[in-house]
Design a protein around this motif. Structure first.
Motif, short mmCIF file in Angstrom:
data_model
loop_
_atom_site.label_atom_id
_atom_site.label_comp_id
_atom_site.label_asym_id
_atom_site.label_seq_id
_atom_site.Cartn_x
_atom_site.Cartn_y
_atom_site.Cartn_z
N ILE A 139 -6.89 2.53 4.84
CA ILE A 139 -6.32 2.73 3.85
C ILE A 139 -6.24 4.04 3.24
CG2 ILE A 139 -6.63 1.88 1.18
CD1 ILE A 139 -7.39 -1.02 2.01
N LEU B 198 0.97 -1.26 -0.02
CA LEU B 198 -0.03 -0.01 0.00
C LEU B 198 0.97 1.32 0.11
CD1 LEU B 198 -2.84 -1.08 2.52
CD2 LEU B 198 -3.07 -0.27 -0.10
N PHE C 149 -5.09 -2.61 -2.45
CA PHE C 149 -6.37 -2.23 -2.17
C PHE C 149 -7.42 -3.25 -2.52
CE2 PHE C 149 -10.14 0.87 -3.12
CZ PHE C 149 -10.68 0.72 -1.85
#
Length: 438
Positions: free
Chosen positions: A258, A221, A231
């Motif tokens: 995220i 990420l 993701f």
């Protein structure tokens, strides 16, 4: 160099958007716990609760008080979402959730510990400086920037959680997929996917994916070329966990994290619909910057060392459970056991076996039969109950435990009076029998 990195100003869109997700999710957790009967089963029906040892003074509110307790937490979630009286609402929730975590461990989950940590972290973050009632009511308070270290606290915490979760899976019963088979065996009745979850090839996919996802997701990420792929895998992983293991808000909280990995302007464009904001380029060091750096250093040293403490105890943590909690050892074992408690009157020598159904719920009985601290605490409870009748007693446990697919073996020394031995937090409790090989 470190100070310049930590205290440079960045766009606070990530934190602001996460605050909204966080508030909504903890609101859902609080009200959902009431709606699903979790509060009733965990706090109201039991005659007593198994708190963390040392926190016995922290007991559920009497009557229907715990319903009110969770309603208040849900309201705090709403206030956090809209950013009203943020510090008060965030700290109130953090302390109240810490109370929920510490006053009972029958429904223990590593994610509850993560939420406790996050509660205090978010309470100290300036997450209400924009898109909040606090900033609307006080325009001078509004800000579009924050120090860089706020973002990296979240990232480092996640890195520690995922990394230890991956490392913990590198043991025999995970690598031969036998523990996955055990975990999936209870999912046979799931609609559409029940039969699929019993397939060996599915167990292998789950096993390898669990290790590599936990190990690589945070680095993936952080790196822009792999961010979108990570993701997509995260969506699959966390939705799978939500459907199969039914662990409440935590898969969705994990997805909410995220936002800290995407560019702030991307987050601003998607969620806030605002044009690019001006971020101060100069680095301003807070008055207590040295204290902040020192506090962060101490916190993360503790977070790194706590999951390693089981190595300081003899025998395997999978057997003894000593050092298991607070270590991100998730879904690694299945424990089953049987136990009988023999109560002996010290004065006349008369003995009797305790009827567990008179004292414990079904779930509590399973825990007492398998976990050493539960057995010890139940012995302390019996000692107090008999003392109310004027009896001074000894309590002995006849107990056998099985971990995963191993054979049942004697777990507690039946000659040790559990009512009159202290619990050792930082060293091995010798009355736990050594593990036996098959």
């Amino acid at each position: 160099m470190l100070n310049q990195f930590l205290f440079k100003k960045i766009d606070n869109a990530q934190l602001v958007v996460f605050r909204i997700f966080y508030g909504l999710l903890i609101c859902a957790e609080a009200f959902g716990a009431i709606a699903t009967g979790w509060v009733r089963r965990t706090f109201i029906e039991p005659k007593f609760t198994f708190s963390f040892i040392g926190f016995e003074w922290l007991q559920p509110l009497p009557g229907n008080g715990m319903y009110i307790y969770f309603v208040v937490m849900g309201i705090m979630g709403i206030l956090i979402t809209i950013g009203y009286k943020y510090r008060f609402s965030a700290f109130t929730f953090a302390f109240m959730w810490a109370g929920v975590y510490l006053m009972q461990k029958t429904s223990y989950n590593n994610h509850y510990y993560l939420l406790m940590l996050l509660g205090f972290i978010m309470a100290m973050f300036p997450a209400h400086r924009d898109v909040s009632l606090d900033s609307k009511l006080n325009p001078d308070f509004r800000s579009h920037s924050m120090s860089n270290y706020f973002r990296w606290i979240i990232i480092l915490q996640l890195f520690i959680v995922y990394t230890y979760a991956s490392i913990a899976k590198l043991y025999g019963d995970w690598l031969d997929f036998s523990i996955i088979e055990i975990l999936m065996s209870g999912k046979k009745d799931y609609y559409l996917i029940g039969d699929l979850l019993q397939q060996k090839w599915v167990h292998k996919i789950i096993g390898f994916f669990g290790i590599f996802f936990d190990l690589l997701v945070v680095p993936a990420l952080l790196w822009k070329p792999t961010r979108n792929i990570a993701f997509i895998f995260s969506i699959f992983f966390h939705l799978f966990n939500s459907i199969v293991f039914q662990i409440g808000i935590f898969p969705y909280l994990s997805l909410a994290f995220i936002v800290f990995f995407y560019e702030p302007q991307t987050i601003r464009n998607i969620f806030l619909k605002k044009k690019k904001v001006e971020i101060p380029q100069e680095i301003s060091f807070p008055k207590y910057s040295k204290w902040i750096v020192s506090a962060l250093g101490i916190y993360f040293v503790i977070q790194v060392l706590l999951p390693l403490r089981h190595h300081t105890f003899p025998d395997d943590v999978l057997w003894t459970e000593e050092g298991h909690r607070l270590s991100w050892r998730m879904m690694l074992r299945s424990r089953s056991g049987n136990i009988r408690f023999k109560v002996v009157n010290k004065e006349n020598g008369k003995s009797e076996y305790v009827k567990l159904n008179d004292h414990l719920t079904k779930k509590q009985k399973r825990k007492v039969a398998c976990y050493p601290d539960f057995a010890w605490q139940f012995a302390q409870y019996l000692k107090k109950e008999y003392a109310k009748k004027g009896e001074d007693i000894q309590v002995f446990a006849i107990n056998k435990v099985r971990v995963n697919q191993s054979k049942f073996s004697e777990f507690i020394d039946p000659k040790v009076d559990l009512a009159n031995v202290p619990w050792k937090h930082f060293s091995h409790n010798e009355w736990i029998r050594p593990s036996q090989s098959d």
